[in-house]
Each structure stands twice: as C-alpha cells, then as structure tokens.
Design an enzyme around this catalytic site. Structure first.
Site, PDB file in Angstrom:
ATOM      1  CD  GLN A 103      14.873  -4.622   1.380  1.00 55.24           C
ATOM      2  OE1 GLN A 103      14.724  -6.135   1.352  1.00 55.24           O
ATOM      3  NE2 GLN A 103      14.794  -4.825   2.525  1.00 55.24           N
ATOM      4  CG  HIS A 121      13.868  -4.689  -5.026  1.00 57.72           C
ATOM      5  ND1 HIS A 121      13.105  -5.207  -3.617  1.00 57.72           N
ATOM      6  CD2 HIS A 121      14.882  -5.266  -4.772  1.00 57.72           C
ATOM      7  CE1 HIS A 121      14.414  -6.341  -3.386  1.00 57.72           C
ATOM      8  NE2 HIS A 121      15.150  -6.479  -3.754  1.00 57.72           N
ATOM      9  N   PRO A 217       8.811  -3.473  14.002  1.00 58.10           N
ATOM     10  CG  PRO A 217       5.617  -2.905  13.666  1.00 58.10           C
ATOM     11  CD  PRO A 217       8.114  -3.082  13.255  1.00 58.10           C
TER      12      PRO A 217
HETATM   13  P1  OAD Z   1       7.939  -6.997   3.984  1.00 57.53           P
HETATM   14  O1  OAD Z   1       6.609  -7.267   4.033  1.00 57.53           O
HETATM   15  O2  OAD Z   1       8.667  -9.065   3.644  1.00 57.53           O
HETATM   16  O3  OAD Z   1       8.420  -6.862   5.378  1.00 57.53           O
HETATM   17  C1  OAD Z   1       8.324  -5.489   6.342  1.00 57.53           C
HETATM   18  C2  OAD Z   1       8.323  -5.736   7.535  1.00 57.53           C
HETATM   19  O4  OAD Z   1       8.085  -5.087   8.094  1.00 57.53           O
HETATM   20  C3  OAD Z   1       8.577  -6.657   8.385  1.00 57.53           C
HETATM   21  O5  OAD Z   1       9.114  -7.331   9.068  1.00 57.53           O
HETATM   22  C4  OAD Z   1       7.075  -5.918   9.380  1.00 57.53           C
HETATM   23  O6  OAD Z   1       7.581  -6.320  10.620  1.00 57.53           O
HETATM   24  C5  OAD Z   1       7.912  -4.535   9.304  1.00 57.53           C
HETATM   25  N1  OAD Z   1       7.106  -3.156   9.835  1.00 57.53           N
HETATM   26  C6  OAD Z   1       5.610  -3.703   9.763  1.00 57.53           C
HETATM   27  N2  OAD Z   1       4.948  -2.495   9.732  1.00 57.53           N
HETATM   28  C7  OAD Z   1       5.907  -2.055  10.106  1.00 57.53           C
HETATM   29  C8  OAD Z   1       6.559  -0.316  10.532  1.00 57.53           C
HETATM   30  N3  OAD Z   1       5.293   0.866  11.009  1.00 57.53           N
HETATM   31  N4  OAD Z   1       7.539   0.440  11.070  1.00 57.53           N
HETATM   32  C9  OAD Z   1       8.528  -0.913  11.077  1.00 57.53           C
HETATM   33  N5  OAD Z   1       8.537  -2.194  10.504  1.00 57.53           N
HETATM   34  C10 OAD Z   1       7.542  -2.627  10.573  1.00 57.53           C
HETATM   35  O7  OAD Z   1       8.879  -6.745   3.074  1.00 57.53           O
HETATM   36  P2  OAD Z   1      10.410  -6.311   2.609  1.00 57.53           P
HETATM   37  O8  OAD Z   1      11.040  -6.498   3.892  1.00 57.53           O
HETATM   38  O9  OAD Z   1      10.833  -4.934   2.505  1.00 57.53           O
HETATM   39  O10 OAD Z   1      10.367  -7.490  -3.449  1.00 57.53           O
HETATM   40  O11 OAD Z   1      10.426  -7.446   1.386  1.00 57.53           O
HETATM   41  C11 OAD Z   1      11.085  -7.226   0.763  1.00 57.53           C
HETATM   42  C12 OAD Z   1      10.914  -7.705  -0.942  1.00 57.53           C
HETATM   43  O12 OAD Z   1      10.139  -9.104  -0.687  1.00 57.53           O
HETATM   44  C13 OAD Z   1       9.913  -6.194  -1.313  1.00 57.53           C
HETATM   45  O13 OAD Z   1      11.039  -5.668  -2.005  1.00 57.53           O
HETATM   46  C14 OAD Z   1       9.616  -6.732  -2.291  1.00 57.53           C
HETATM   47  C15 OAD Z   1       9.047  -7.908  -2.260  1.00 57.53           C
HETATM   48  O14 OAD Z   1       8.554  -9.303  -2.496  1.00 57.53           O
HETATM   49  C16 OAD Z   1      10.258  -7.096  -4.875  1.00 57.53           C
HETATM   50  O15 OAD Z   1       8.952  -6.315  -5.208  1.00 57.53           O
HETATM   51  C17 OAD Z   1      11.261  -7.384  -6.166  1.00 57.53           C
END
Ligand code: OAD
Length: 252
Positions: A103, A121, A217
C-alpha cells in the site's frame, strides 16, 4: 544467536512453501524514518486527509497539496530501506512463487531490491496531468516553487498516488486478489488493516486455506483472525525469520 523465538512449525511450513505473499503498509517504512498514517504521531493525526488526499481537496487548494507531497518526497528521498525491506527483498529468492503487494507509495521496496512490486495505492515518485493524464517523473517539480503545469495542455499536475474516493489501479487489484486467494502463506506487515480493499486480502487468503501471519507492534482490526502474530517492528523480526529459513535450507 538471536533471542527472538520463531515457532518451528512456522519455519517448517515456510521451507515447504512456494506461494508466499507479503502485503505491506506504512509500518514497514517506519524504521526508515517515514511517518505512518494512523499511529498517534502519524500523518493523519496532524493533517486532514480530506484536504490533502482527495481530488476535492486538490481542486480547492492545489498549491497546498502539491507542496505537501513535495515535502513528503524530500523526506522519502533522504531515507533508506531498512532491514525489514531488505528481508522482504530476500524472499524473492527464497520462495519460487513469491509476491509482494504494497500500500506504500515510497518505492523503498524497489530500492531494497524487490521487483514486480504490486502497488495498490500508486506511487509518490511519478505525477500526472489531471486533464490529459500525461505522466511525468519527479523532475517536473524540481524547479517549481508552486504547482507545475502540464507541458501538453497546461493542466494541473498531481502526484500519482491513489486518493480517498478514487479507484485502485484495476490490474494491480485483480493481481493482488488472485495472488492472495492462491497463497499458501500470507504475511500482513506494518498495516493497520483499516483501509479496504487491501485490508481484505489477508482474510481472503485465510478463507482460501493460507496460513496468515501478522507483523505489527500493535493489535489491528484483523489480528484475531491471524494464525501467528509477531508484536514487533518488522525490521527486527523479518530478518530473523529469513535467517532461520536460510539456516534450514543450508544457505548459511
Ligand atoms: P497505518 O498508518 O494505518 O498503519 C500503520 C501500521 O504500522 C500500524 O498498525 C502500526 O502499529 C504499524 N507499525 C508501526 N511501526 C511499525 C514497525 N516498525 N513495524 C511494523 N509495523 C509497524 O498505515 P497503512 O495501514 O499503510 O493510503 O494505511 C493504509 C493506507 O491509509 C495508506 O496506504 C494510505 C493511508 O491513508 C493512501 O495514501 C491512499
């Protein structure tokens, strides 16, 4: 010897699997210094997605939106892939039918050496004209203080990311859907699983028989459906999983 324990049955499954799929979200790039969206210090805690990540927001204030993406590009350009990206890049060699779906728009997987990355995305490197859809690389913005204009039709130029309310690229979505359904093992890494249709892919994999693994995490919307959960940063756990697989395959 690394102290992180990986269950033997998971390593056994992985060394006997070909169709392994990884889905990543913003968390995989967090250790590269790129902010996630929904963590307490994430982008959507400080900025309004309706203003900065929608066509409406762009048409209302294109310069503001353009400047915000230029700022994000600067941060991304200065960042480097982290051990999580590098571990995923090694999976292409370890599993004969490996696939990476992301994503993320930052292209750090490409810079880590992954190829054939399925980008759900879009990406933040390219841009296109909102009127005639001519594509431009990031050079288009280099000498402009504000919004650049299309060289063909003088339309506004926007980043090639998918915004809220927009369709995902159809070919990428179809491919991601098919790969998820056919996977034997599915990793959901660094995503909150709040945004659809990406959030549905691990569930689709599970419904069709895959073993599903979450690396995050924090607890997420889909954690309870996972067969294995690693509550750790991806840059810490993924290299250990790779090391165990390589040991068992006699590669180290
Ligand atoms: P989010 O910001 O929603 O989620 C990020 C996730 O990463 C969270 O669940 C954190 O707990 C986790 N996290 C943080 N640090 C980490 C680490 N070091 N290792 C592993 N995990 C970690 O981001 P996305 O799920 O990518 O859309 O969000 C989905 C979409 O929402 C994005 O692609 C973007 C956004 O709006 C667009 O830009 C279209």
């Amino acid at each position: 010897m690394n102290k992180i324990q990986i269950p033997d049955d998971l390593i056994n499954l992985l060394i006997n699997s070909e169709r392994v799929v990884v889905l990543t979200g913003a968390g995989v790039s967090a250790e590269s210094g790129i902010k996630t969206f929904r963590d307490p210090d994430g982008l959507w805690a400080k900025f309004n997605p309706a203003e900065l990540a929608s066509m409406n927001g762009f048409m209302k204030n294109p310069e503001l939106v353009w400047d915000w993406y230029q700022h994000r590009r600067e941060i991304i350009n200065k960042s480097e892939p982290n051990p999580g990206h590098l571990a995923i890049a090694q999976m292409h060699q370890l599993f004969s039918k490996f696939a990476l779906i992301t994503q993320n728009v930052d292209r750090l997987h490409h810079r880590a050496g992954s190829d054939n990355v399925i980008e759900l995305h879009g990406n933040i490197i390219e841009n296109y004209c909102v009127d005639c859809h001519t594509y431009y690389d990031e050079q288009i913005g280099e000498n402009d203080l504000s919004l650049p204009k299309c060289k063909k039709c003088y339309g506004k130029i926007r980043p090639a990311v998918v915004w809220f309310g927009e369709m995902l690229p159809e070919a990428a979505l179809i491919k991601a859907d098919e790969l998820s359904r056919n996977s034997q093992v599915f990793f959901s890494v660094g995503t909150s699983s709040e945004v659809y249709p990406a959030a549905n892919l691990p569930l689709l994999a599970k419904e069709n028989g895959a073993v599903v693994i979450e690396v995050n995490p924090n607890e997420t919307a889909i954690s309870r459906y996972m067969d294995y959960r690693f509550r750790m940063p991806s840059g810490e756990i993924l290299p250990v999983i790779i090391e165990r697989i390589k040991e068992r395959k006699g590669l180290i």
